[in-house]
Design a protein around this motif. Sequence first.
Motif, PDB file in Angstrom:
ATOM      1  N   ARG A   1      74.816  54.182  -5.829  1.00  0.00           N
ATOM      2  CA  ARG A   1      75.200  54.602  -7.176  1.00  0.00           C
ATOM      3  C   ARG A   1      74.299  53.967  -8.232  1.00  0.00           C
ATOM      4  O   ARG A   1      74.394  54.307  -9.404  1.00  0.00           O
TER       5      ARG A   1
ATOM      6  N   LEU B   1      74.667  60.590  -8.865  1.00  0.00           N
ATOM      7  CA  LEU B   1      73.428  60.489  -9.623  1.00  0.00           C
ATOM      8  C   LEU B   1      73.300  61.667 -10.585  1.00  0.00           C
ATOM      9  O   LEU B   1      73.838  62.743 -10.339  1.00  0.00           O
TER      10      LEU B   1
ATOM     11  N   PRO C   1      71.149  56.806 -12.159  1.00  0.00           N
ATOM     12  CA  PRO C   1      72.557  56.430 -12.029  1.00  0.00           C
ATOM     13  C   PRO C   1      73.344  56.723 -13.305  1.00  0.00           C
ATOM     14  O   PRO C   1      72.815  56.651 -14.408  1.00  0.00           O
TER      15      PRO C   1
END
Length: 172
Positions: free
Chosen positions: A50, A93, A129
Amino acid sequence: SRSKSGRTTSISAIVNSRYLRLTSAYAHSDLHADQRPAYFTKELGPRLTRNTILGIDANCVPNESLDLQRASNSPYNNVGANELADEISKHNLIDVAREHMGRDPFFTSHHTVGGGGTTHTRIDQVYAPDLNGFIWSLDNYTHDPFLKRNAKEIDHSAVTIRLAGTMGERGC
Protein backbone atom coordinates in the motif's frame (compact mmCIF):
# COMPACT_ATOMS: atom_id res chain seq x y z
CA SER A 1 15.94 -5.81 -4.50
CA ARG A 2 15.31 -7.12 -7.98
CA SER A 3 13.55 -10.09 -9.46
CA LYS A 4 15.41 -13.07 -10.93
CA SER A 5 14.16 -12.12 -14.38
CA GLY A 6 15.34 -8.53 -13.95
CA ARG A 7 11.88 -7.28 -14.88
CA THR A 8 11.20 -5.76 -11.46
CA THR A 9 13.40 -3.77 -9.11
CA SER A 10 12.51 -1.98 -5.89
CA ILE A 11 14.13 0.32 -3.37
CA SER A 12 12.91 1.82 -0.13
CA ALA A 13 12.94 5.59 0.29
CA ILE A 14 11.68 8.23 2.68
CA VAL A 15 9.29 10.64 0.96
CA ASN A 16 7.63 13.40 3.01
CA SER A 17 8.67 11.56 6.18
CA ARG A 18 7.00 8.31 5.04
CA TYR A 19 8.70 5.07 4.04
CA LEU A 20 7.73 4.24 0.46
CA ARG A 21 8.74 1.47 -1.89
CA LEU A 22 9.77 2.69 -5.34
CA THR A 23 9.26 -0.09 -7.87
CA SER A 24 10.14 -0.13 -11.55
CA ALA A 25 8.78 -2.92 -13.73
CA TYR A 26 8.77 -4.14 -17.31
CA ALA A 27 6.10 -6.60 -18.45
CA HIS A 28 6.47 -9.08 -21.29
CA SER A 29 6.11 -7.74 -24.83
CA ASP A 30 3.53 -9.00 -27.30
CA LEU A 31 5.88 -11.81 -28.37
CA HIS A 32 5.43 -13.33 -24.89
CA ALA A 33 2.10 -11.77 -23.90
CA ASP A 34 0.84 -15.10 -22.56
CA GLN A 35 3.37 -14.70 -19.71
CA ARG A 36 2.03 -11.29 -18.58
CA PRO A 37 -0.82 -12.54 -16.34
CA ALA A 38 1.49 -14.78 -14.30
CA TYR A 39 4.12 -12.03 -14.14
CA PHE A 40 1.61 -9.55 -12.72
CA THR A 41 0.17 -11.94 -10.14
CA LYS A 42 3.18 -14.05 -9.13
CA GLU A 43 6.18 -11.78 -9.56
CA LEU A 44 4.99 -8.16 -9.43
CA GLY A 45 2.04 -8.55 -7.03
CA PRO A 46 4.06 -9.81 -4.05
CA ARG A 47 6.44 -6.86 -4.44
CA LEU A 48 3.64 -4.29 -4.18
CA THR A 49 2.43 -2.76 -0.91
CA ARG A 50 0.00 0.00 0.00
CA ASN A 51 3.10 2.26 0.16
CA THR A 52 4.42 1.55 -3.35
CA ILE A 53 5.06 3.99 -6.14
CA LEU A 54 5.04 1.83 -9.26
CA GLY A 55 6.41 2.88 -12.64
CA ILE A 56 5.73 0.22 -15.24
CA ASP A 57 5.97 -0.44 -18.95
CA ALA A 58 3.01 -2.80 -18.76
CA ASN A 59 2.75 -3.55 -22.50
CA CYS A 60 -1.03 -3.47 -22.00
CA VAL A 61 -3.43 -0.60 -21.32
CA PRO A 62 -5.77 -0.14 -18.35
CA ASN A 63 -8.76 0.88 -20.48
CA GLU A 64 -8.88 0.26 -24.24
CA SER A 65 -11.50 2.95 -24.81
CA LEU A 66 -9.39 5.66 -23.10
CA ASP A 67 -5.81 4.50 -23.45
CA LEU A 68 -5.63 3.27 -27.03
CA GLN A 69 -5.86 5.07 -30.35
CA ARG A 70 -5.22 3.27 -33.60
CA ALA A 71 -6.59 2.81 -37.09
CA SER A 72 -6.64 -0.99 -37.04
CA ASN A 73 -9.86 -2.93 -36.56
CA SER A 74 -8.10 -6.09 -35.34
CA PRO A 75 -8.24 -6.90 -31.62
CA TYR A 76 -5.60 -5.21 -29.46
CA ASN A 77 -3.30 -7.60 -27.57
CA ASN A 78 -4.22 -6.48 -24.05
CA VAL A 79 -3.39 -9.76 -22.30
CA GLY A 80 -2.67 -9.22 -18.60
CA ALA A 81 -4.55 -5.95 -18.19
CA ASN A 82 -7.12 -7.51 -15.84
CA GLU A 83 -4.46 -9.15 -13.68
CA LEU A 84 -2.50 -5.89 -13.41
CA ALA A 85 -5.71 -4.00 -12.51
CA ASP A 86 -6.45 -6.58 -9.80
CA GLU A 87 -3.00 -6.13 -8.24
CA ILE A 88 -3.28 -2.33 -8.36
CA SER A 89 -6.71 -2.49 -6.73
CA LYS A 90 -5.61 -5.05 -4.13
CA HIS A 91 -2.92 -2.65 -2.93
CA ASN A 92 -5.15 0.45 -3.14
CA LEU A 93 -2.83 2.28 -5.53
CA ILE A 94 -3.90 5.36 -7.51
CA ASP A 95 -3.67 5.62 -11.31
CA VAL A 96 -2.25 9.15 -11.19
CA ALA A 97 -2.82 9.91 -14.89
CA ARG A 98 -6.55 9.06 -14.72
CA GLU A 99 -6.99 10.83 -11.36
CA HIS A 100 -5.32 13.95 -12.78
CA MET A 101 -6.67 13.95 -16.36
CA GLY A 102 -10.00 12.18 -16.00
CA ARG A 103 -11.13 10.80 -19.34
CA ASP A 104 -8.85 13.08 -21.43
CA PRO A 105 -6.53 11.29 -23.87
CA PHE A 106 -3.02 10.65 -22.58
CA PHE A 107 -0.66 8.41 -24.54
CA THR A 108 2.86 7.41 -23.57
CA SER A 109 3.88 5.14 -26.42
CA HIS A 110 3.70 5.92 -30.12
CA HIS A 111 4.63 3.25 -32.65
CA THR A 112 4.46 3.25 -36.42
CA VAL A 113 2.77 0.09 -37.61
CA GLY A 114 2.36 -1.66 -40.95
CA GLY A 115 0.52 0.48 -43.46
CA GLY A 116 2.14 3.68 -42.16
CA GLY A 117 -0.30 4.40 -39.32
CA THR A 118 0.70 5.21 -35.77
CA THR A 119 -0.65 3.43 -32.72
CA HIS A 120 -0.85 5.53 -29.56
CA THR A 121 -1.15 3.72 -26.22
CA ARG A 122 -0.73 4.29 -22.49
CA ILE A 123 1.34 1.20 -21.80
CA ASP A 124 3.67 3.24 -19.56
CA GLN A 125 1.91 3.88 -16.28
CA VAL A 126 2.60 5.28 -12.82
CA TYR A 127 0.67 4.26 -9.72
CA ALA A 128 1.03 5.86 -6.29
CA PRO A 129 -0.13 5.12 -2.76
CA ASP A 130 -3.35 6.62 -1.45
CA LEU A 131 -1.96 8.24 1.69
CA ASN A 132 -3.63 10.85 3.84
CA GLY A 133 -2.17 14.28 3.08
CA PHE A 134 -0.48 13.20 -0.20
CA ILE A 135 -1.75 14.87 -3.36
CA TRP A 136 -0.38 13.31 -6.56
CA SER A 137 -0.49 15.00 -9.95
CA LEU A 138 0.78 14.25 -13.42
CA ASP A 139 3.70 16.41 -14.48
CA ASN A 140 4.01 17.94 -17.92
CA TYR A 141 5.45 15.03 -19.88
CA THR A 142 6.12 17.16 -22.98
CA HIS A 143 9.44 18.29 -21.43
CA ASP A 144 10.92 14.81 -21.55
CA PRO A 145 14.66 15.40 -22.16
CA PHE A 146 15.08 11.93 -23.68
CA LEU A 147 12.35 12.32 -26.28
CA LYS A 148 13.73 12.97 -29.79
CA ARG A 149 10.96 15.00 -31.36
CA ASN A 150 12.45 14.79 -34.83
CA ALA A 151 12.62 11.02 -34.81
CA LYS A 152 10.39 9.17 -37.25
CA GLU A 153 9.04 7.01 -34.41
CA ILE A 154 8.56 8.74 -31.07
CA ASP A 155 8.43 5.46 -29.12
CA HIS A 156 7.96 5.99 -25.35
CA SER A 157 7.69 9.27 -23.49
CA ALA A 158 8.47 9.65 -19.80
CA VAL A 159 5.67 9.77 -17.25
CA THR A 160 6.39 11.97 -14.26
CA ILE A 161 4.28 12.51 -11.19
CA ARG A 162 4.56 15.20 -8.52
CA LEU A 163 3.66 15.13 -4.88
CA ALA A 164 2.13 17.97 -2.91
CA GLY A 165 1.55 17.45 0.77
CA THR A 166 -0.82 19.01 3.23
CA MET A 167 0.18 19.96 6.72
CA GLY A 168 -2.36 20.62 9.38
CA GLU A 169 -2.14 22.39 12.68
CA ARG A 170 -3.74 20.96 15.74
CA GLY A 171 -7.20 22.43 16.23
CA CYS A 172 -7.47 23.69 12.63
